[in-house]
Every structure is written in C-alpha cells, then in structure tokens.
Design a protein around this motif. Structure first.
Motif, PDB file in Angstrom:
ATOM      1  N   VAL A   1      41.612  56.937  35.461  1.00 27.27           N
ATOM      2  CA  VAL A   1      40.208  57.006  35.847  1.00 27.27           C
ATOM      3  C   VAL A   1      39.810  55.684  36.499  1.00 27.27           C
ATOM      4  O   VAL A   1      39.899  54.617  35.873  1.00 27.27           O
ATOM      5  CB  VAL A   1      39.306  57.283  34.617  1.00 27.27           C
ATOM      6  N   PHE A   2      39.397  55.771  37.744  1.00 31.90           N
ATOM      7  CA  PHE A   2      38.986  54.570  38.462  1.00 31.90           C
ATOM      8  C   PHE A   2      37.531  54.243  38.146  1.00 31.90           C
ATOM      9  O   PHE A   2      36.682  55.149  38.003  1.00 31.90           O
ATOM     10  CB  PHE A   2      39.161  54.755  39.966  1.00 31.90           C
ATOM     11  N   LEU A   3      37.234  52.955  38.080  1.00 29.75           N
ATOM     12  CA  LEU A   3      35.880  52.494  37.787  1.00 29.75           C
ATOM     13  C   LEU A   3      35.038  52.466  39.057  1.00 29.75           C
ATOM     14  O   LEU A   3      35.553  52.214  40.149  1.00 29.75           O
ATOM     15  CB  LEU A   3      35.924  51.087  37.185  1.00 29.75           C
ATOM     16  N   ASN A   4      33.739  52.723  38.892  1.00 29.32           N
ATOM     17  CA  ASN A   4      32.815  52.580  40.017  1.00 29.32           C
ATOM     18  C   ASN A   4      32.537  51.093  40.252  1.00 29.32           C
ATOM     19  O   ASN A   4      32.260  50.336  39.322  1.00 29.32           O
ATOM     20  CB  ASN A   4      31.502  53.309  39.720  1.00 29.32           C
ATOM     21  N   VAL A   5      32.631  50.694  41.507  1.00 28.23           N
ATOM     22  CA  VAL A   5      32.488  49.273  41.862  1.00 28.23           C
ATOM     23  C   VAL A   5      31.393  49.118  42.908  1.00 28.23           C
ATOM     24  O   VAL A   5      31.321  49.895  43.870  1.00 28.23           O
ATOM     25  CB  VAL A   5      33.811  48.700  42.400  1.00 28.23           C
ATOM     26  N   SER A   6      30.529  48.123  42.715  1.00 26.68           N
ATOM     27  CA  SER A   6      29.518  47.778  43.718  1.00 26.68           C
ATOM     28  C   SER A   6      29.563  46.264  43.931  1.00 26.68           C
ATOM     29  O   SER A   6      30.219  45.533  43.190  1.00 26.68           O
ATOM     30  CB  SER A   6      28.116  48.222  43.267  1.00 26.68           C
ATOM     31  N   HIS A   7      28.851  45.800  44.952  1.00 24.63           N
ATOM     32  CA  HIS A   7      28.911  44.381  45.307  1.00 24.63           C
ATOM     33  C   HIS A   7      27.506  43.813  45.444  1.00 24.63           C
ATOM     34  O   HIS A   7      26.593  44.489  45.939  1.00 24.63           O
ATOM     35  CB  HIS A   7      29.670  44.187  46.627  1.00 24.63           C
ATOM     36  N   ASN A   8      27.329  42.577  45.024  1.00 24.17           N
ATOM     37  CA  ASN A   8      26.082  41.846  45.201  1.00 24.17           C
ATOM     38  C   ASN A   8      26.056  41.268  46.611  1.00 24.17           C
ATOM     39  O   ASN A   8      26.885  40.429  46.964  1.00 24.17           O
ATOM     40  CB  ASN A   8      25.985  40.734  44.148  1.00 24.17           C
ATOM     41  N   THR A   9      25.121  41.718  47.428  1.00 24.06           N
ATOM     42  CA  THR A   9      25.086  41.325  48.835  1.00 24.06           C
ATOM     43  C   THR A   9      24.912  39.818  49.014  1.00 24.06           C
ATOM     44  O   THR A   9      25.546  39.199  49.890  1.00 24.06           O
ATOM     45  CB  THR A   9      23.949  42.063  49.560  1.00 24.06           C
ATOM     46  N   ALA A  10      24.078  39.201  48.184  1.00 24.43           N
ATOM     47  CA  ALA A  10      23.827  37.761  48.317  1.00 24.43           C
ATOM     48  C   ALA A  10      25.098  36.956  48.052  1.00 24.43           C
ATOM     49  O   ALA A  10      25.406  35.994  48.780  1.00 24.43           O
ATOM     50  CB  ALA A  10      22.723  37.339  47.351  1.00 24.43           C
ATOM     51  N   LEU A  11      25.867  37.346  47.048  1.00 24.74           N
ATOM     52  CA  LEU A  11      27.095  36.618  46.749  1.00 24.74           C
ATOM     53  C   LEU A  11      28.169  36.872  47.801  1.00 24.74           C
ATOM     54  O   LEU A  11      28.972  35.989  48.100  1.00 24.74           O
ATOM     55  CB  LEU A  11      27.605  37.003  45.356  1.00 24.74           C
ATOM     56  N   VAL A  12      28.188  38.064  48.361  1.00 26.74           N
ATOM     57  CA  VAL A  12      29.117  38.336  49.455  1.00 26.74           C
ATOM     58  C   VAL A  12      28.802  37.432  50.648  1.00 26.74           C
ATOM     59  O   VAL A  12      29.705  36.817  51.254  1.00 26.74           O
ATOM     60  CB  VAL A  12      29.058  39.815  49.867  1.00 26.74           C
ATOM     61  N   ALA A  13      27.524  37.314  51.000  1.00 26.91           N
ATOM     62  CA  ALA A  13      27.128  36.436  52.105  1.00 26.91           C
ATOM     63  C   ALA A  13      27.455  34.977  51.791  1.00 26.91           C
ATOM     64  O   ALA A  13      27.923  34.223  52.657  1.00 26.91           O
ATOM     65  CB  ALA A  13      25.633  36.595  52.390  1.00 26.91           C
TER      66      ALA A  13
ATOM     67  N   VAL B   1      44.502  48.222  41.119  1.00 27.40           N
ATOM     68  CA  VAL B   1      45.518  49.152  41.620  1.00 27.40           C
ATOM     69  C   VAL B   1      45.462  49.106  43.138  1.00 27.40           C
ATOM     70  O   VAL B   1      44.430  49.414  43.743  1.00 27.40           O
ATOM     71  CB  VAL B   1      45.265  50.585  41.115  1.00 27.40           C
ATOM     72  N   TYR B   2      46.571  48.715  43.768  1.00 29.68           N
ATOM     73  CA  TYR B   2      46.596  48.499  45.211  1.00 29.68           C
ATOM     74  C   TYR B   2      47.178  49.699  45.934  1.00 29.68           C
ATOM     75  O   TYR B   2      47.912  50.510  45.368  1.00 29.68           O
ATOM     76  CB  TYR B   2      47.414  47.246  45.547  1.00 29.68           C
ATOM     77  N   THR B   3      46.845  49.767  47.219  1.00 32.94           N
ATOM     78  CA  THR B   3      47.408  50.803  48.087  1.00 32.94           C
ATOM     79  C   THR B   3      48.280  50.133  49.143  1.00 32.94           C
ATOM     80  O   THR B   3      48.025  48.990  49.531  1.00 32.94           O
ATOM     81  CB  THR B   3      46.293  51.602  48.776  1.00 32.94           C
ATOM     82  N   PRO B   4      49.322  50.817  49.623  1.00 35.30           N
ATOM     83  CA  PRO B   4      50.155  50.225  50.691  1.00 35.30           C
ATOM     84  C   PRO B   4      49.347  49.854  51.924  1.00 35.30           C
ATOM     85  O   PRO B   4      49.615  48.842  52.577  1.00 35.30           O
ATOM     86  CB  PRO B   4      51.169  51.332  50.990  1.00 35.30           C
ATOM     87  N   LEU B   5      48.327  50.670  52.258  1.00 33.40           N
ATOM     88  CA  LEU B   5      47.495  50.375  53.421  1.00 33.40           C
ATOM     89  C   LEU B   5      46.755  49.055  53.235  1.00 33.40           C
ATOM     90  O   LEU B   5      46.708  48.212  54.143  1.00 33.40           O
ATOM     91  CB  LEU B   5      46.493  51.508  53.652  1.00 33.40           C
ATOM     92  N   GLY B   6      46.179  48.859  52.044  1.00 36.35           N
ATOM     93  CA  GLY B   6      45.452  47.619  51.790  1.00 36.35           C
ATOM     94  C   GLY B   6      46.360  46.407  51.822  1.00 36.35           C
ATOM     95  O   GLY B   6      46.001  45.366  52.375  1.00 36.35           O
ATOM     96  N   LEU B   7      47.552  46.522  51.243  1.00 34.03           N
ATOM     97  CA  LEU B   7      48.497  45.409  51.259  1.00 34.03           C
ATOM     98  C   LEU B   7      48.916  45.061  52.685  1.00 34.03           C
ATOM     99  O   LEU B   7      48.967  43.889  53.071  1.00 34.03           O
ATOM    100  CB  LEU B   7      49.727  45.769  50.422  1.00 34.03           C
TER     101      LEU B   7
ATOM    102  N   VAL C   1      39.205  43.306  53.053  1.00 33.68           N
ATOM    103  CA  VAL C   1      40.104  44.406  53.402  1.00 33.68           C
ATOM    104  C   VAL C   1      40.911  44.826  52.182  1.00 33.68           C
ATOM    105  O   VAL C   1      41.098  46.020  51.914  1.00 33.68           O
ATOM    106  CB  VAL C   1      41.041  43.999  54.559  1.00 33.68           C
ATOM    107  N   ALA C   2      41.392  43.833  51.421  1.00 35.13           N
ATOM    108  CA  ALA C   2      42.170  44.153  50.215  1.00 35.13           C
ATOM    109  C   ALA C   2      41.298  44.838  49.166  1.00 35.13           C
ATOM    110  O   ALA C   2      41.711  45.841  48.563  1.00 35.13           O
ATOM    111  CB  ALA C   2      42.792  42.884  49.644  1.00 35.13           C
ATOM    112  N   ILE C   3      40.088  44.313  48.941  1.00 35.20           N
ATOM    113  CA  ILE C   3      39.200  44.898  47.920  1.00 35.20           C
ATOM    114  C   ILE C   3      38.778  46.304  48.304  1.00 35.20           C
ATOM    115  O   ILE C   3      38.663  47.198  47.452  1.00 35.20           O
ATOM    116  CB  ILE C   3      37.964  43.995  47.711  1.00 35.20           C
ATOM    117  N   ALA C   4      38.551  46.544  49.616  1.00 33.59           N
ATOM    118  CA  ALA C   4      38.151  47.885  50.060  1.00 33.59           C
ATOM    119  C   ALA C   4      39.231  48.919  49.767  1.00 33.59           C
ATOM    120  O   ALA C   4      38.929  50.114  49.615  1.00 33.59           O
ATOM    121  CB  ALA C   4      37.834  47.860  51.550  1.00 33.59           C
TER     122      ALA C   4
END
Length: 372
Positions: A2-14, A137-143, A187-190
């Motif tokens: 079961v994958f967890l739902n993930v969101s991002h804080n826009t201010a910290l990303v900037a 958990v990584y995907t070959p595309l992301g790597l 790209v990796a996190i996506a």
C-alpha cells in the motif's frame, strides 16, 4: 503493498530551489581566478567551493524533504544523513581538484561535470536510505531520468561556467547547476512511492523533522552568507587602478618626474613555500604543466604559478615567442635551430637544457625571430 499519499509544501519547495541556485553561484564564484592565487590559497578556495556546492546539494534535498507531507510520522537516521552530506562534498571536491590542478581539457571538464552529477545522485539516494518508519520504492524510469538529468546538466553547467570564466558564464553555469540539483530530486521523487515500515532500521541515532530542520537552517545560513560575500565582489565593478582617468580641475597636474618608475617585469617562481622573482632575461624557455608552468634557466627548473596563457600575455613584451602550444622561448637564448620536415627544434648552449619543439604553425614566427 500500500503506497502512502504524498503532498508537498509549496513554500519549502521554492526555498529548496533558491538554496540550490545560491549554492551554485557561491561555489562557482569562489573558484574564479584561482590561477592568480598561490597554491595554498588555491587549495583553500577549492575546499570552500566544494563545501558550498556539496553542502548546497545536501541542503536543497533536505529542505525539499521537509516539505514532504505523509499521513504517518517518519524520522531520519542521523548517521546516514550526515554521510550523504560528506559524500557530496568529497565528490564535488574531487571534481574541482581535476579542474584546478590538472590540465583543463574538454575531457577533464566533462569528467568533472559527470563526477558532480554522480555526486548529486549518490547524495539523493543515500539520503533517502536514511528514512525511518517508511521506505522509498523506486521505478526504473525515475532512476534513469534522474541519472540522465544529473550527469547531462552538470556537464553542461561546467562547460558553460569554465568556458571563459566570465561573470555571464558563471551566472549561466549557476542556472544549469541549480536546475541539475533540483531536477534530480524532483524527477526522482515524482517517480518514487513510499510505503510504511513498522519497525526502525537504525544505523545511527534517530532524528526527527524538527532536528533535521535545525541542521538545514544552519547549513543554509552558511550558504547564504557565502552568497552575499561573493555577490558583493561579483556585481560591484572593480575600481580603476590608474589615477589618470579623472583629474580634478582645481588641483594642479602632478609632476610626471615625481611619478614612480614602473617595476620591471619578473617571473614569480615558488620553491619550499618561498616565492623567488626571476628576471626574464635569465630564462631560456617556459613549458606548460597543466594550469601552471615550469621556467627553465641556467640554474635549473623552477615552478611558476602562471598558466601558459598568462605567461604568453606577460612575456610577449619581453620578446618571448610561442614555438608550440606548450612552450614559450626566449630567442636570445637559442643557440641553434634544427629544421625537420614539418616542424623544428630549438637548441640551447647549456647542455642541461632540453630541446624545445617548434610546431608547423609557428615555424615562420620562430625563423623570423631568429633572423633566419
């Protein structure tokens, strides 16, 4: 799984993007004009640049990680987190040593860029391995995409920043470096999924987001301090050294007789921490050695901090001529000239002096200078 739902804080990303750009600017500016510095100062500048770039990679990653929001509480392994920072600094430092203590060829610049790209990748995935109570958990595309973007953009950044070492090229290199660091992470996190893990897998002490935030704030403070320090000298134009540009009409013109005579050109050579100043008239020839040169006189071989381009510029007025891309010769010291089919060789009267090659493109210049 079961994958967890993930969101991002826009201010910290900037904020993470700004940190990457500030670190890139600071590190690339710190390593500017190192050929004009002594070896000891050059080493200090390279170390500071490595800390700025490597620390910026680490800070950008974990500021962005602080912005990740998941429905579970998770921690970081402090030992692995610290190791990821040290690894990034060491790899970047190795790349800078290649650039500033080896001959800067296209292969060297590309190798340094690829090395920094690998450092960004290593820092990211080792830092992710420090997660506790959740697992990535990584995907070959992301790597694959993260590897291509890291190495490709870092090679471009170093090609641009080390092409002409102008302010414009450093700014463009900063953008490429910052984009490379951010691209690897996002790209990796996506293309990464997270799953909850019921137990801790501790390698070192466990660290919460709050503790990590303190470390990131300290590192970011250092990076922005360096950014401001470098920005002052980068954006403010240098003050002209000559006093002849502006003359106050209320003051009488200075008596030209009272002006100090110009200092005669001498070549700075280092030996055992002491700088010796050698008269160019005593020099037979100068040979390039990476980013430095070796100066040959009757008394022996001397190490000079000038690169060959600086030696050409300074010694042209002393009558030196370029016989080869790696050699400058004092025509007065040449004993005889040997012409081969497509090139030539200059020989000197002293038996301790090795012959100097003359390339085909420089044959005419050498023959004219020797009166042949």
């Amino acid at each position: 799984m079961v994958f967890l739902n993930v969101s991002h804080n826009t201010a910290l990303v900037a904020a993470s993007v700004v940190i990457a750009l500030a670190a890139g600017f600071t590190g690339l500016t710190l390593s500017k004009d190192l050929s004009k510095q002594s070896i000891s100062r050059r080493k200090i500048s390279v170390a500071a640049s490595a800390i700025a770039l490597g620390g910026g990679i680490w800070s950008m990653h974990f500021v962005a990680m602080l912005g990740i929001q998941m429905p579970i509480l998770f921690y970081y392994d402090a030992a692995i987190t610290l190791a990821s920072a040290l690894l990034a600094i060491l790899i970047v430092g190795t790349a800078l040593l290649l650039l500033h203590f080896r001959e800067r060829t296209p292969a060297t610049v590309s190798a340094a860029g690829a090395l920094v790209g690998c450092g960004i990748l290593a820092m990211h995935y080792i830092g992710m391995a420090g997660l506790q109570l959740c697992r990535a958990v990584y995907t070959p595309l992301g790597l694959g995409l993260s590897a291509i973007s890291a190495i490709g953009l870092c090679i471009a950044a170093f090609w641009i920043a080390y092409g002409q070492r102008t302010n414009r090229s450093i700014l463009l290199g900063t953008l490429c470096f910052g984009f490379a660091v951010c691209a690897v992470h996002f790209v990796a996190i996506a293309n990464t999924r997270f799953v909850a893990v019921p137990t801790l897998n501790e390698f070192g002490p466990v660290m919460s987001n709050e503790t990590l935030a303190i470390g990131v704030i300290i590192s970011s403070f250092v990076i922005f301090g360096g950014f401001l320090w470098m920005g002052v000298t980068f954006f403010i134009p240098p003050i002209p050294l000559t006093h002849d540009l502006v003359v106050d009409a209320a003051e009488p013109a200075a008596d030209p007789v009272s002006r100090p005579a110009p200092v005669a050109l001498r070549i700075p050579c280092e030996q055992n921490g002491v700088t010796h100043l050698i008269d160019p008239a005593q020099v037979a020839f100068v040979r390039a050695e990476g980013h430095y040169t070796n100066v040959y006189t009757k008394s022996g071989q001397h190490f000079c901090v000038w690169p060959i381009t600086e030696a050409v510029k300074r010694l042209a007025e002393a009558g030196f001529i370029r016989t080869h891309r790696s050699y400058l010769v004092n025509p007065v010291k040449v004993d005889h000239f040997e012409r081969n089919k497509d090139n030539g060789v200059c020989h000197f009267a002293e038996s301790c002096m090795p012959p100097v090659p003359v390339s085909r493109s420089n044959l005419k210049v050498v023959r004219d200078a020797l009166g042949l």
